[in-house]
Design an enzyme around this catalytic site. Sequence first.
Site, PDB file in Angstrom:
ATOM      1  N   LEU A 109       0.892  -0.798  -0.222  1.00 32.83           N
ATOM      2  CA  LEU A 109       0.339   0.167   0.035  1.00 32.83           C
ATOM      3  C   LEU A 109       1.317   0.797  -0.093  1.00 32.83           C
ATOM      4  O   LEU A 109       0.046   2.307  -0.171  1.00 32.83           O
ATOM      5  CB  LEU A 109      -1.106  -0.285   1.610  1.00 32.83           C
ATOM      6  CG  LEU A 109      -1.630  -1.178   1.594  1.00 32.83           C
ATOM      7  CD1 LEU A 109      -2.420  -1.511   3.433  1.00 32.83           C
ATOM      8  CD2 LEU A 109      -3.051  -0.719   0.893  1.00 32.83           C
TER       9      LEU A 109
ATOM     10  N   TYR B 148       1.775  10.306 -10.734  1.00 36.22           N
ATOM     11  CA  TYR B 148       1.281   9.635 -10.655  1.00 36.22           C
ATOM     12  C   TYR B 148       0.919   8.228 -11.241  1.00 36.22           C
ATOM     13  O   TYR B 148       1.497   7.355 -10.958  1.00 36.22           O
ATOM     14  CB  TYR B 148       0.468   9.903  -9.389  1.00 36.22           C
ATOM     15  CG  TYR B 148      -0.197   9.221  -8.088  1.00 36.22           C
ATOM     16  CD1 TYR B 148       0.603   8.841  -7.396  1.00 36.22           C
ATOM     17  CD2 TYR B 148      -1.468   8.905  -9.087  1.00 36.22           C
ATOM     18  CE1 TYR B 148      -0.705   7.779  -6.704  1.00 36.22           C
ATOM     19  CE2 TYR B 148      -2.224   8.411  -8.359  1.00 36.22           C
ATOM     20  CZ  TYR B 148      -1.871   7.101  -7.210  1.00 36.22           C
ATOM     21  OH  TYR B 148      -2.503   6.715  -6.002  1.00 36.22           O
TER      22      TYR B 148
ATOM     23  N   ASP C 203      -6.679  17.585 -14.122  1.00 33.09           N
ATOM     24  CA  ASP C 203      -7.904  16.522 -13.754  1.00 33.09           C
ATOM     25  C   ASP C 203      -8.094  15.634 -14.418  1.00 33.09           C
ATOM     26  O   ASP C 203      -8.033  15.848 -15.278  1.00 33.09           O
ATOM     27  CB  ASP C 203      -9.220  17.598 -12.714  1.00 33.09           C
ATOM     28  CG  ASP C 203      -9.476  17.280 -11.740  1.00 33.09           C
ATOM     29  OD1 ASP C 203      -9.162  16.102 -11.212  1.00 33.09           O
ATOM     30  OD2 ASP C 203      -9.952  18.111 -10.867  1.00 33.09           O
TER      31      ASP C 203
HETATM   32  P1  NAD Z   1      -1.491   6.751   2.885  1.00 27.97           P
HETATM   33  O1  NAD Z   1      -0.993   7.591   2.160  1.00 27.97           O
HETATM   34  O2  NAD Z   1      -3.121   6.976   3.813  1.00 27.97           O
HETATM   35  O3  NAD Z   1      -1.457   5.221   3.354  1.00 27.97           O
HETATM   36  C1  NAD Z   1       0.326   5.188   2.877  1.00 27.97           C
HETATM   37  C2  NAD Z   1       1.374   4.358   3.729  1.00 27.97           C
HETATM   38  O4  NAD Z   1       2.373   4.052   3.107  1.00 27.97           O
HETATM   39  C3  NAD Z   1       1.433   5.622   4.919  1.00 27.97           C
HETATM   40  O5  NAD Z   1       1.317   4.977   5.911  1.00 27.97           O
HETATM   41  C4  NAD Z   1       3.015   5.780   4.392  1.00 27.97           C
HETATM   42  O6  NAD Z   1       3.930   6.379   6.078  1.00 27.97           O
HETATM   43  C5  NAD Z   1       3.161   4.070   3.719  1.00 27.97           C
HETATM   44  N1  NAD Z   1       4.563   4.838   3.242  1.00 27.97           N
HETATM   45  C6  NAD Z   1       4.907   5.642   2.260  1.00 27.97           C
HETATM   46  N2  NAD Z   1       6.205   5.687   1.916  1.00 27.97           N
HETATM   47  C7  NAD Z   1       7.245   3.977   3.000  1.00 27.97           C
HETATM   48  C8  NAD Z   1       7.872   4.161   2.746  1.00 27.97           C
HETATM   49  N3  NAD Z   1       9.026   4.109   1.561  1.00 27.97           N
HETATM   50  N4  NAD Z   1       8.326   3.333   3.141  1.00 27.97           N
HETATM   51  C9  NAD Z   1       7.228   2.740   4.566  1.00 27.97           C
HETATM   52  N5  NAD Z   1       5.931   3.251   4.548  1.00 27.97           N
HETATM   53  C10 NAD Z   1       5.592   3.983   3.429  1.00 27.97           C
HETATM   54  O7  NAD Z   1      -3.374   5.336   1.525  1.00 27.97           O
HETATM   55  P2  NAD Z   1      -3.434   5.076   1.269  1.00 27.97           P
HETATM   56  O8  NAD Z   1      -5.215   6.056   1.368  1.00 27.97           O
HETATM   57  O9  NAD Z   1      -4.214   4.178   2.133  1.00 27.97           O
HETATM   58  O10 NAD Z   1      -3.531   4.427   0.277  1.00 27.97           O
HETATM   59  C11 NAD Z   1      -2.918   3.382   0.115  1.00 27.97           C
HETATM   60  C12 NAD Z   1      -2.390   2.824  -1.098  1.00 27.97           C
HETATM   61  O11 NAD Z   1      -4.026   2.909  -2.104  1.00 27.97           O
HETATM   62  C13 NAD Z   1      -1.619   3.850  -2.329  1.00 27.97           C
HETATM   63  O12 NAD Z   1      -0.830   3.092  -3.147  1.00 27.97           O
HETATM   64  C14 NAD Z   1      -2.601   4.186  -3.202  1.00 27.97           C
HETATM   65  O13 NAD Z   1      -2.128   5.391  -4.244  1.00 27.97           O
HETATM   66  C15 NAD Z   1      -3.722   3.697  -3.386  1.00 27.97           C
HETATM   67  N6  NAD Z   1      -5.272   4.494  -3.384  1.00 27.97           N
HETATM   68  C16 NAD Z   1      -6.193   4.932  -3.259  1.00 27.97           C
HETATM   69  C17 NAD Z   1      -6.739   5.593  -2.550  1.00 27.97           C
HETATM   70  C18 NAD Z   1      -8.182   6.101  -2.057  1.00 27.97           C
HETATM   71  O14 NAD Z   1      -9.327   6.218  -2.206  1.00 27.97           O
HETATM   72  N7  NAD Z   1      -7.853   5.554  -0.775  1.00 27.97           N
HETATM   73  C19 NAD Z   1      -6.910   5.670  -4.615  1.00 27.97           C
HETATM   74  C20 NAD Z   1      -6.240   5.262  -5.074  1.00 27.97           C
HETATM   75  C21 NAD Z   1      -5.484   4.582  -5.409  1.00 27.97           C
HETATM   76  N1  UDP Z   2     -10.863  19.537  -4.986  1.00 29.01           N
HETATM   77  C1  UDP Z   2     -11.475  20.655  -4.529  1.00 29.01           C
HETATM   78  N2  UDP Z   2     -11.110  21.413  -3.174  1.00 29.01           N
HETATM   79  C2  UDP Z   2     -10.229  20.822  -2.450  1.00 29.01           C
HETATM   80  C3  UDP Z   2      -9.476  19.617  -2.784  1.00 29.01           C
HETATM   81  C4  UDP Z   2     -10.096  18.773  -3.893  1.00 29.01           C
HETATM   82  O1  UDP Z   2     -12.298  20.885  -4.995  1.00 29.01           O
HETATM   83  O2  UDP Z   2     -10.673  21.463  -1.130  1.00 29.01           O
HETATM   84  C5  UDP Z   2     -11.330  18.857  -5.799  1.00 29.01           C
HETATM   85  C6  UDP Z   2     -10.479  17.961  -6.742  1.00 29.01           C
HETATM   86  O3  UDP Z   2      -9.521  19.022  -7.591  1.00 29.01           O
HETATM   87  C7  UDP Z   2     -10.314  17.205  -7.567  1.00 29.01           C
HETATM   88  C8  UDP Z   2     -11.453  16.022  -6.666  1.00 29.01           C
HETATM   89  O4  UDP Z   2     -11.674  17.204  -5.688  1.00 29.01           O
HETATM   90  O5  UDP Z   2     -11.252  16.818  -8.971  1.00 29.01           O
HETATM   91  C9  UDP Z   2     -11.135  14.843  -5.831  1.00 29.01           C
HETATM   92  O6  UDP Z   2      -9.615  15.165  -5.119  1.00 29.01           O
HETATM   93  P1  UDP Z   2      -8.787  14.485  -4.715  1.00 29.01           P
HETATM   94  O7  UDP Z   2      -7.758  15.514  -3.304  1.00 29.01           O
HETATM   95  O8  UDP Z   2      -9.502  13.636  -3.313  1.00 29.01           O
HETATM   96  O9  UDP Z   2      -8.105  13.677  -5.265  1.00 29.01           O
HETATM   97  P2  UDP Z   2      -8.028  12.923  -6.863  1.00 29.01           P
HETATM   98  O10 UDP Z   2      -9.451  12.132  -7.008  1.00 29.01           O
HETATM   99  O11 UDP Z   2      -8.251  13.543  -7.343  1.00 29.01           O
HETATM  100  O12 UDP Z   2      -7.822  11.312  -7.109  1.00 29.01           O
END
Ligand code: NAD
Ligand code: UDP
Length: 389
Positions: free
Chosen positions: A96, A185, A337
């Site tokens: 993650l 990203y 976006d």
């Molecule tokens: P988050 O930032 O809360 O969690 C990521 C964790 O990884 C953090 O606790 C951070 O400290 C740890 N981390 C980062 N780099 C590290 C390293 N070098 N060594 C050890 N630990 C490290 O994010 P999240 O929302 O929990 O997302 C988790 C995964 O899911 C990510 O890969 C993210 O890209 C993917 N993702 C999440 C969402 C969402 O809706 N939350 C959407 C799309 C993708």
């Molecule tokens: N956004 C916004 N106001 C804020 C933060 C985010 O209008 O204070 C918008 C952002 O431009 C995007 C959407 O909300 O269109 C979702 O942003 P988020 O950061 O949650 O991540 P994304 O879905 O783009 O990965």
Amino acid sequence: MASTTARLDLDGNTINPMTICMIGAGGFIGSHLCEKLMQETPHTVLAVDVYNDKIKHLLEPDSLPWAGRIQFHRLNIKNDSRLEGLIKCSDLTINLAAICTPADYNTRPLDTIYSNFIDALPVLKYCSENNKRLIHFSTCEVYGKTIGSYLPKDSPLRQDPAYYILKEDVSPCIFGSVEKQRWSYACAKQLIERLIYAEGAENGLEFTIVRPFNWIGPRMDFIPGIDGPSEGVPRVLACFSNNLLRREPLKLVDGGESQRTFVYIKDAIEAVLLMIENPARASGHIFNVGNPNNEVTVRQLAEMMTKVYSKVSGEDSIETPTIDVSSKEFYGEGYDDSDKRIPDMTIINKQLGWNPKTSLWDLLESTLTYQHKTYAEAIKQAIAKPLAN
Ligand code: NAD
Ligand code: UDP
């Protein structure tokens, strides 16, 4: 509590307790996954992260019913030789770890690319060399923009789902130009997906790739100035929560016209547990995990959060609940976006029979109740302090 009766997978086979190396376990998704695994399964978690604040409640005290089934390893996967040992002694690795806040993609593109691609390479290598299963977290952002967004504004084809529904094995990945560093990203995530897929095809790696579609809920990101940097910009849920808690207008980037589908973290975690416990059905697949029924524009999200927050806090909303800001002002140069993100659910339905349950209103109500309980007092004090000085 973990039940004492045998757990069965979707095909009726007994699920044996396993050891899971969870990298990024201290983050938002990791904390919910650890909670689920501790409370409902017999599995053991080697929780790897640089932080553990969000899982402290699972690590202490020693009298917790799952004590001994979760160990925290504070390490940075960029440069720690202990990582291979942890992967070797686990049955499954879940990765993650990532920089995944959009405010970083255009302002810290190097860190973003290193974190999402380079730093994931050793994890993939150790899994492949040691024949270990990998569940890797990618993102819905790998789809980029929809095909429909390139059609003329008045084209009737824009209403045709073929031009906007995002399907794992069909949809292309459409990113902006290299100058639009927002896509650093998505591009890094896409390349690591391709590498994992190729390790599967050429070397037999057993893998599953997860594409989360805006999972939201308690413990997501941070509230600036309270449990994160004052100038930090988290994802939209935390930005809007912060504005509501401080009684400030919610900022709509470029008019808040982008559309998103939001899924409750607790629904999404059910899908991940099914992947963990049904390797035969999950391996070799890429899964969209989202809620196609919870689509809103960002403006509609702001309006709904304002209403829900009034309900849970008992406070009237402010006179001007939202203001418009340009993306350049809010995120800086190079922001772009995703226009619309609706997941196709065919593959996850077929393989795992999973469907999300929680409506947007309900998930916002439970999440904003948590935000209010957790932060309202701290914000009040933070606001009062400068006045007292
Ligand atoms: P988050 O930032 O809360 O969690 C990521 C964790 O990884 C953090 O606790 C951070 O400290 C740890 N981390 C980062 N780099 C590290 C390293 N070098 N060594 C050890 N630990 C490290 O994010 P999240 O929302 O929990 O997302 C988790 C995964 O899911 C990510 O890969 C993210 O890209 C993917 N993702 C999440 C969402 C969402 O809706 N939350 C959407 C799309 C993708
Ligand atoms: N956004 C916004 N106001 C804020 C933060 C985010 O209008 O204070 C918008 C952002 O431009 C995007 C959407 O909300 O269109 C979702 O942003 P988020 O950061 O949650 O991540 P994304 O879905 O783009 O990965």
